[in-house]
Design an enzyme around this catalytic site. Structure first.
Site, PDB file in Angstrom:
ATOM      1  N   LYS A  12       0.859  -1.186   0.000  1.00 12.75           N
ATOM      2  CA  LYS A  12       0.000   0.000   0.000  1.00 12.75           C
ATOM      3  C   LYS A  12       0.893   1.233   0.000  1.00 12.75           C
ATOM      4  CE  LYS A  12      -4.300  -0.007   0.855  1.00 12.75           C
ATOM      5  NZ  LYS A  12      -5.246  -0.569  -0.139  1.00 12.75           N
ATOM      6  N   THR A  57      -3.327  -5.621   0.920  1.00 14.65           N
ATOM      7  CA  THR A  57      -2.730  -4.287   1.075  1.00 14.65           C
ATOM      8  C   THR A  57      -3.540  -3.483   2.088  1.00 14.65           C
ATOM      9  OG1 THR A  57      -3.971  -3.251  -0.733  1.00 14.65           O
ATOM     10  CG2 THR A  57      -1.873  -4.291  -1.305  1.00 14.65           C
ATOM     11  N   ARG A 179     -11.041  18.958  17.005  1.00 12.20           N
ATOM     12  CA  ARG A 179     -10.558  18.338  15.773  1.00 12.20           C
ATOM     13  C   ARG A 179      -9.247  19.001  15.370  1.00 12.20           C
ATOM     14  NH1 ARG A 179     -14.123  21.070  10.770  1.00 12.20           N
ATOM     15  NH2 ARG A 179     -13.563  23.205  11.316  1.00 12.20           N
ATOM     16  N   GLN A 222     -14.469  29.128   8.490  1.00 12.19           N
ATOM     17  CA  GLN A 222     -15.003  30.426   8.080  1.00 12.19           C
ATOM     18  C   GLN A 222     -14.701  31.483   9.148  1.00 12.19           C
ATOM     19  OE1 GLN A 222     -16.470  27.461   7.622  1.00 12.19           O
ATOM     20  NE2 GLN A 222     -17.971  27.487   5.964  1.00 12.19           N
ATOM     21  N   ASN A 248      -9.815  23.169   3.340  1.00  9.83           N
ATOM     22  CA  ASN A 248      -9.914  22.504   4.647  1.00  9.83           C
ATOM     23  C   ASN A 248      -9.257  21.137   4.503  1.00  9.83           C
ATOM     24  OD1 ASN A 248     -10.584  21.638   7.170  1.00  9.83           O
ATOM     25  ND2 ASN A 248     -12.811  21.805   6.921  1.00  9.83           N
ATOM     26  N   HIS A 250      -8.582  17.954   5.482  1.00 10.72           N
ATOM     27  CA  HIS A 250      -9.231  17.122   6.493  1.00 10.72           C
ATOM     28  C   HIS A 250      -8.278  16.100   7.094  1.00 10.72           C
ATOM     29  CE1 HIS A 250     -12.966  18.871   5.166  1.00 10.72           C
ATOM     30  NE2 HIS A 250     -12.810  18.403   3.940  1.00 10.72           N
TER      31      HIS A 250
HETATM   32  O1  LIG Z   1     -14.717  24.602   9.179  1.00  5.40           O
HETATM   33  C1  LIG Z   1     -15.528  23.962   8.491  1.00  5.40           C
HETATM   34  N1  LIG Z   1     -16.408  24.628   7.704  1.00  5.40           N
HETATM   35  C2  LIG Z   1     -17.327  23.984   6.924  1.00  5.40           C
HETATM   36  O2  LIG Z   1     -18.137  24.621   6.207  1.00  5.40           O
HETATM   37  C3  LIG Z   1     -17.337  22.582   6.970  1.00  5.40           C
HETATM   38  N2  LIG Z   1     -18.095  21.650   6.349  1.00  5.40           N
HETATM   39  C4  LIG Z   1     -17.654  20.451   6.756  1.00  5.40           C
HETATM   40  O3  LIG Z   1     -18.112  19.350   6.368  1.00  5.40           O
HETATM   41  N3  LIG Z   1     -16.643  20.597   7.648  1.00  5.40           N
HETATM   42  C5  LIG Z   1     -16.427  21.928   7.796  1.00  5.40           C
HETATM   43  N4  LIG Z   1     -15.534  22.617   8.536  1.00  5.40           N
END
Ligand SMILES: O=c1[nH]c(=O)c2[nH]c(=O)[nH]c2[nH]1
Length: 302
Positions: A12, A57, A179, A222, A248, A250
């Site tokens: 992997k 994998t 988070r 935001q 963002n 993730h």
């Molecule tokens: O800070 C975030 N803004 C979003 O608009 C958003 N949408 C999402 O799914 N996670 C997040 N996180």
């Protein structure tokens, strides 16, 4: 005609493992990209499709994430040695393993002259930008200056929440009060004068944005962008508007419960796509007209 299987291996590639050590308020981060590859008695898998010897994998991937918690990542060398020995020693058909690890550097963000406990800036300088427009001649001439940066990658391992959002029948996102928040920032700011110490203002604008990112207990990216833009406008009267574009990036908490391993925001999968893309302009009420300052940036039709 004799045909035989030559060299082969499988594994992997590019497991994006992020390990946060958070036993004290001063967190540590290890951000790595791990590839596994196994060599051994896999002839039958190729010639007749027999998976009897093939450690999936997917299992190799899960092991990368599980080891990040169980053994930790004190050094990438030891972590890779542990993985390689595990695959070779625990699986009879596996004769050899190659583990390749890349580690990405993060430097602690500086806030008020001190290292921050849970915010980092990715090593390697961001790209500084300047967009200048001059229109007209002689006394009719007007100049617009936009300063900016891109590829400023910043991450905080706590101090970020996201909840209270509407839900519908397609919502699966769980609300969270803790988070990882990370982005690779693009920012541009519009000056209202050319009487500017460009280097000093650039350094300060960047520092103000990093500090706002670090210190705001964020309820959404935001809100963080708005706070970054506001900090710049409050400190710099010569800037009328800040435009921000922030993917963002993730970081999903990796599900280690399936292996009986607890994971309290310590091991993450850094996903590269898709990503949220949050964009905002923060502007003074009395900002002068932008004129052509923003028009036809590179990629305007892209
Ligand atoms: O800070 C975030 N803004 C979003 O608009 C958003 N949408 C999402 O799914 N996670 C997040 N996180």
């Amino acid at each position: 005609m004799g045909i035989r299987l030559g060299e082969n291996q499988y594994g992997k590639a590019e497991n994006r493992v992020v390990r946060i050590y958070r036993d004290t308020p001063r967190h540590e981060i290890v951000d790595i990209n791990v590839g596994t590859a196994l060599r051994g008695d896999f002839e039958a898998a190729h010639t007749v499709g027999d998976q009897g010897a093939v450690l999936p994998t997917d299992t190799q991937k899960q092991t990368c994430y599980a080891f990040a918690k169980e053994k930790g990542i004190a050094t990438i060398e030891q972590y890779a040695l542990d993985l390689a020995h595990h695959f070779v020693d625990e699986n009879d058909p596996v004769h050899g393993a190659r583990i390749e690890v890349e580690r990405y550097g993060w430097e602690r963000a500086t806030v008020d002259g001190a290292d921050h406990d849970h915010t980092w800036v990715r090593s390697g300088a961001e790209v500084r930008t300047a967009d200048i427009t001059v229109e007209g001649k002689g006394s009719d001439q007007t100049t617009w200056v936009i300063g900016g940066l891109k590829d400023l990658t910043i991450l905080k391992s706590t101090g970020s929440e996201f909840h209270g959002f509407p839900t519908d029948r397609y919502t699966i996102l769980e609300p969270t009060t803790d988070r990882v928040m990370a982005t690779s920032l693009v920012a541009k700011w519009r000056f209202t004068t050319t009487d500017v110490d460009w280097d000093a203002v650039y350094a300060d604008v960047k520092q103000l944005m990093v500090a706002a990112f670090a210190t705001l207990q964020s309820l959404a990216l935001q809100q963080t962008l708005y706070a970054m833009g506001t900090a710049v406008l409050e400190a710099h009267p010569e800037i009328a508007e800040v435009r921000l574009s922030a993917p963002n990036k993730h970081h999903f908490v990796y599900d280690l419960a399936r292996f009986g391993i607890e994971n309290h925001n310590e091991v993450f999968h850094a996903d590269d796509r898709p990503y949220g893309l949050i964009q905002a302009s923060v502007i003074r009420d009395d900002a002068p007209d932008a004129g052509p300052a923003w028009t036809m940036q590179r990629g305007w039709l892209a």
